[in-house]
Design an enzyme around this catalytic site. Structure first.
Site, PDB file in Angstrom:
ATOM      1  N   ARG A   1       0.835  -1.197   0.000  1.00  0.00           N
ATOM      2  CA  ARG A   1       0.000   0.000   0.000  1.00  0.00           C
ATOM      3  C   ARG A   1       0.876   1.255   0.000  1.00  0.00           C
ATOM      4  O   ARG A   1       2.079   1.165   0.160  1.00  0.00           O
ATOM      5  CB  ARG A   1      -0.988  -0.008   1.178  1.00  0.00           C
ATOM      6  CG  ARG A   1      -0.343  -0.315   2.532  1.00  0.00           C
ATOM      7  CD  ARG A   1      -1.034   0.382   3.633  1.00  0.00           C
ATOM      8  NE  ARG A   1      -0.973   1.814   3.455  1.00  0.00           N
ATOM      9  CZ  ARG A   1       0.101   2.555   3.713  1.00  0.00           C
ATOM     10  NH1 ARG A   1       1.213   2.014   4.169  1.00  0.00           N
ATOM     11  NH2 ARG A   1       0.072   3.856   3.510  1.00  0.00           N
ATOM     12  N   GLY A   2       0.162   2.410  -0.158  1.00  0.00           N
ATOM     13  CA  GLY A   2       0.899   3.650  -0.357  1.00  0.00           C
ATOM     14  C   GLY A   2       1.137   3.776  -1.858  1.00  0.00           C
ATOM     15  O   GLY A   2       1.626   2.819  -2.498  1.00  0.00           O
ATOM     16  N   ALA A   3       0.796   4.949  -2.404  1.00  0.00           N
ATOM     17  CA  ALA A   3       0.789   5.094  -3.868  1.00  0.00           C
ATOM     18  C   ALA A   3       2.141   4.787  -4.521  1.00  0.00           C
ATOM     19  O   ALA A   3       2.195   4.217  -5.613  1.00  0.00           O
ATOM     20  CB  ALA A   3       0.347   6.516  -4.219  1.00  0.00           C
ATOM     21  N   GLY A   4       3.230   5.143  -3.860  1.00  0.00           N
ATOM     22  CA  GLY A   4       4.559   4.892  -4.436  1.00  0.00           C
ATOM     23  C   GLY A   4       4.883   3.405  -4.485  1.00  0.00           C
ATOM     24  O   GLY A   4       5.354   2.891  -5.501  1.00  0.00           O
TER      25      GLY A   4
ATOM     26  N   CYS B   1      -1.901   9.525   7.892  1.00  0.00           N
ATOM     27  CA  CYS B   1      -1.740   8.225   7.235  1.00  0.00           C
ATOM     28  C   CYS B   1      -0.277   7.792   7.260  1.00  0.00           C
ATOM     29  O   CYS B   1       0.436   8.051   8.249  1.00  0.00           O
ATOM     30  CB  CYS B   1      -2.309   8.273   5.811  1.00  0.00           C
ATOM     31  SG  CYS B   1      -2.505   6.645   5.051  1.00  0.00           S
TER      32      CYS B   1
ATOM     33  N   ASP C   1      -1.935  10.579  -3.326  1.00  0.00           N
ATOM     34  CA  ASP C   1      -2.302   9.470  -4.211  1.00  0.00           C
ATOM     35  C   ASP C   1      -2.447   9.969  -5.633  1.00  0.00           C
ATOM     36  O   ASP C   1      -2.252   9.222  -6.591  1.00  0.00           O
ATOM     37  CB  ASP C   1      -3.591   8.795  -3.737  1.00  0.00           C
ATOM     38  CG  ASP C   1      -3.258   7.788  -2.659  1.00  0.00           C
ATOM     39  OD1 ASP C   1      -3.095   8.204  -1.511  1.00  0.00           O
ATOM     40  OD2 ASP C   1      -3.107   6.598  -2.999  1.00  0.00           O
TER      41      ASP C   1
ATOM     42  N   LYS D   1      -5.293  10.334   1.536  1.00  0.00           N
ATOM     43  CA  LYS D   1      -6.086   9.586   2.524  1.00  0.00           C
ATOM     44  C   LYS D   1      -7.232  10.406   3.100  1.00  0.00           C
ATOM     45  O   LYS D   1      -7.054  11.575   3.430  1.00  0.00           O
ATOM     46  CB  LYS D   1      -5.142   9.112   3.631  1.00  0.00           C
ATOM     47  CG  LYS D   1      -5.768   8.298   4.752  1.00  0.00           C
ATOM     48  CD  LYS D   1      -6.548   7.092   4.267  1.00  0.00           C
ATOM     49  CE  LYS D   1      -5.743   6.145   3.409  1.00  0.00           C
ATOM     50  NZ  LYS D   1      -6.600   5.189   2.650  1.00  0.00           N
TER      51      LYS D   1
ATOM     52  N   LYS E   1       2.890  10.939  -9.506  1.00  0.00           N
ATOM     53  CA  LYS E   1       1.595  11.008  -8.795  1.00  0.00           C
ATOM     54  C   LYS E   1       0.667  12.050  -9.456  1.00  0.00           C
ATOM     55  O   LYS E   1      -0.447  12.265  -8.983  1.00  0.00           O
ATOM     56  CB  LYS E   1       1.813  11.407  -7.339  1.00  0.00           C
ATOM     57  CG  LYS E   1       2.827  10.567  -6.574  1.00  0.00           C
ATOM     58  CD  LYS E   1       2.183   9.467  -5.804  1.00  0.00           C
ATOM     59  CE  LYS E   1       3.143   8.623  -5.001  1.00  0.00           C
ATOM     60  NZ  LYS E   1       3.680   9.245  -3.821  1.00  0.00           N
TER      61      LYS E   1
HETATM   62  C1  RUB Z   1      -1.993   5.805   1.571  1.00  0.00           C
HETATM   63  C2  RUB Z   1      -1.999   7.283   1.433  1.00  0.00           C
HETATM   64  C3  RUB Z   1      -0.658   7.945   1.295  1.00  0.00           C
HETATM   65  C4  RUB Z   1      -0.348   8.105  -0.203  1.00  0.00           C
HETATM   66  C5  RUB Z   1       1.101   8.515  -0.435  1.00  0.00           C
HETATM   67  O1  RUB Z   1      -3.284   5.246   1.415  1.00  0.00           O
HETATM   68  O2  RUB Z   1      -3.010   7.942   1.360  1.00  0.00           O
HETATM   69  O3  RUB Z   1      -0.648   9.209   1.882  1.00  0.00           O
HETATM   70  O4  RUB Z   1      -0.579   6.886  -0.881  1.00  0.00           O
HETATM   71  O5  RUB Z   1       1.939   7.507   0.053  1.00  0.00           O
HETATM   72  P1  RUB Z   1      -3.459   3.642   1.495  1.00  0.00           P
HETATM   73  P2  RUB Z   1       3.424   7.328  -0.504  1.00  0.00           P
HETATM   74  O6  RUB Z   1      -2.910   3.209   2.815  1.00  0.00           O
HETATM   75  O7  RUB Z   1      -4.939   3.452   1.378  1.00  0.00           O
HETATM   76  O8  RUB Z   1      -2.702   3.048   0.340  1.00  0.00           O
HETATM   77  O9  RUB Z   1       4.112   8.643  -0.249  1.00  0.00           O
HETATM   78  O10 RUB Z   1       3.993   6.194   0.299  1.00  0.00           O
HETATM   79  O11 RUB Z   1       3.342   7.019  -1.956  1.00  0.00           O
END
Ligand code: RUB
Length: 307
Positions: free
Chosen positions: A17-20, A124, A193, A204, A229
């Site tokens: 999880r997390g967009a990256g 988040c 995201d 989030k 993104k």
């Molecule tokens: C995660 C979320 C993060 C972004 C950016 O949501 O909202 O703030 O994805 O994350 P979920 P990153 O837990 O539903 O995936 O900076 O790690 O890409």
């Protein structure tokens, strides 16, 4: 295909999880699929890559990093199966390497904006936002972090665990305490995201309430986001879909089984308008939200006409 299915399942169930991270996992899945793909003709190769791309993109609808990664990784120009395969492997590896480097650069660029003694609020669990915070700390700035719980999945617990590993002092709060604590905050830093062409942020659920409270208290609101993104489709008015997740993440169905007039909603993300965002820290520098269109057009890696 088994490995692709496994990755898709991990994204859907949020093990990845997390967009990256989602973007990198999808690029890896496409690369490994292409590497092992047996195709008798170019048509077969193309349609298999297309099918797997669409399947991966369908796993989570909001993080635009996912279709961007799939599109960047699965590009090829050759009409020969072997050459096209090698192009995909190369493009996917370039994407993965760039994603890692982008996180580092965001950390370096964003940390310059952090002052010694800053109290930072985050929401988040964003690896990009955390890269800024941990880089500033490693640079010797004595900072502390207020982390929201981030109901219903409680990704805030991942954030405090990560920061604790660096020895960064954190305070965990419930999401509804954001405005109460804003007076103690110097900067808010969140991830993304998706970022629309008009500079609006999708992140989030609850991010927009941090932005509103920061705006009211005149505190700086910073977004950490890799260029992948940014959402090309929003240039031509395509909306960013907000993922609606299962109700049982919010409440155990047994608790409300006897209630017949109640529905439970669980949107995973919300929109923060550009006017509440002071800066977006990207891997190509800090930009105001009004420059989002330029990032999409000049830095994302494909022509706007291709959208
Ligand atoms: C995660 C979320 C993060 C972004 C950016 O949501 O909202 O703030 O994805 O994350 P979920 P990153 O837990 O539903 O995936 O900076 O790690 O890409």
């Amino acid at each position: 295909m088994d490995k692709v299915k496994e990755t898709a399942k991990k994204i859907r169930t949020m093990e990845i999880r997390g967009a990256g991270r989602i973007a990198k996992a999808a690029a890896e899945a496409i690369r490994d699929y292409a590497a092992g793909l047996e195709a008798a003709s170019m048509e077969e190769f193309s349609s298999s890559i297309q099918e797997v791309s669409s399947f991966l993109i369908s796993t989570r609808p909001t993080a635009v990093s996912l279709p961007n990664a799939v599109k960047l990784a699965s590009r090829y120009s050759s009409g020969n199966v072997e050459e096209a395969r090698q192009e995909i492997i190369k493009n996917a590896n370039i994407f993965i390497e760039r994603a890692d480097r982008a996180l580092e650069k965001i950390g370096q660029i964003g940390s310059r904006r952090i002052q010694d003694g800053d109290v930072i609020m985050t929401h988040c669990n964003s690896h990009a936002a955390l890269s800024i915070i941990t880089t500033a700390f490693k640079d010797g700035k004595k900072i502390s972090v207020i982390a929201t719980e981030s109901r219903p999945r409680r990704q805030g617990l991942l954030t405090i665990r990560h920061l604790n590993g660096f020895g960064i002092p954190t305070t965990l709060i419930v999401d509804s305490a954001v405005r109460y604590y804003m007076k103690d905050v110097d900067k808010v830093i969140v991830g993304a995201d998706a970022i629309a062409a008009n500079g609006a942020l999708v992140n989030k659920i609850g991010t927009s309430q941090l932005a509103l409270a920061a705006h009211e208290a005149r505190k700086s609101f910073m977004v950490a986001a890799e260029t992948f993104k940014f959402s090309p489709g929003t240039i031509v008015g395509n909306p960013i879909e907000i993922e609606e997740r299962a109700a049982d993440e919010v409440v155990d169905p047994a608790i409300i089984a006897d209630l017949s007039h109640v529905q439970v909603k669980n949107p995973a993300f919300d929109f923060t308008p550009a006017e509440y965002i002071d800066m977006i820290v990207t891997d190509i520098g800090i930009i105001p939200p009004a420059m989002a269109y330029t990032v999409i057009k000049d830095h994302l890696g494909w022509e706007v006409e291709e959208i």
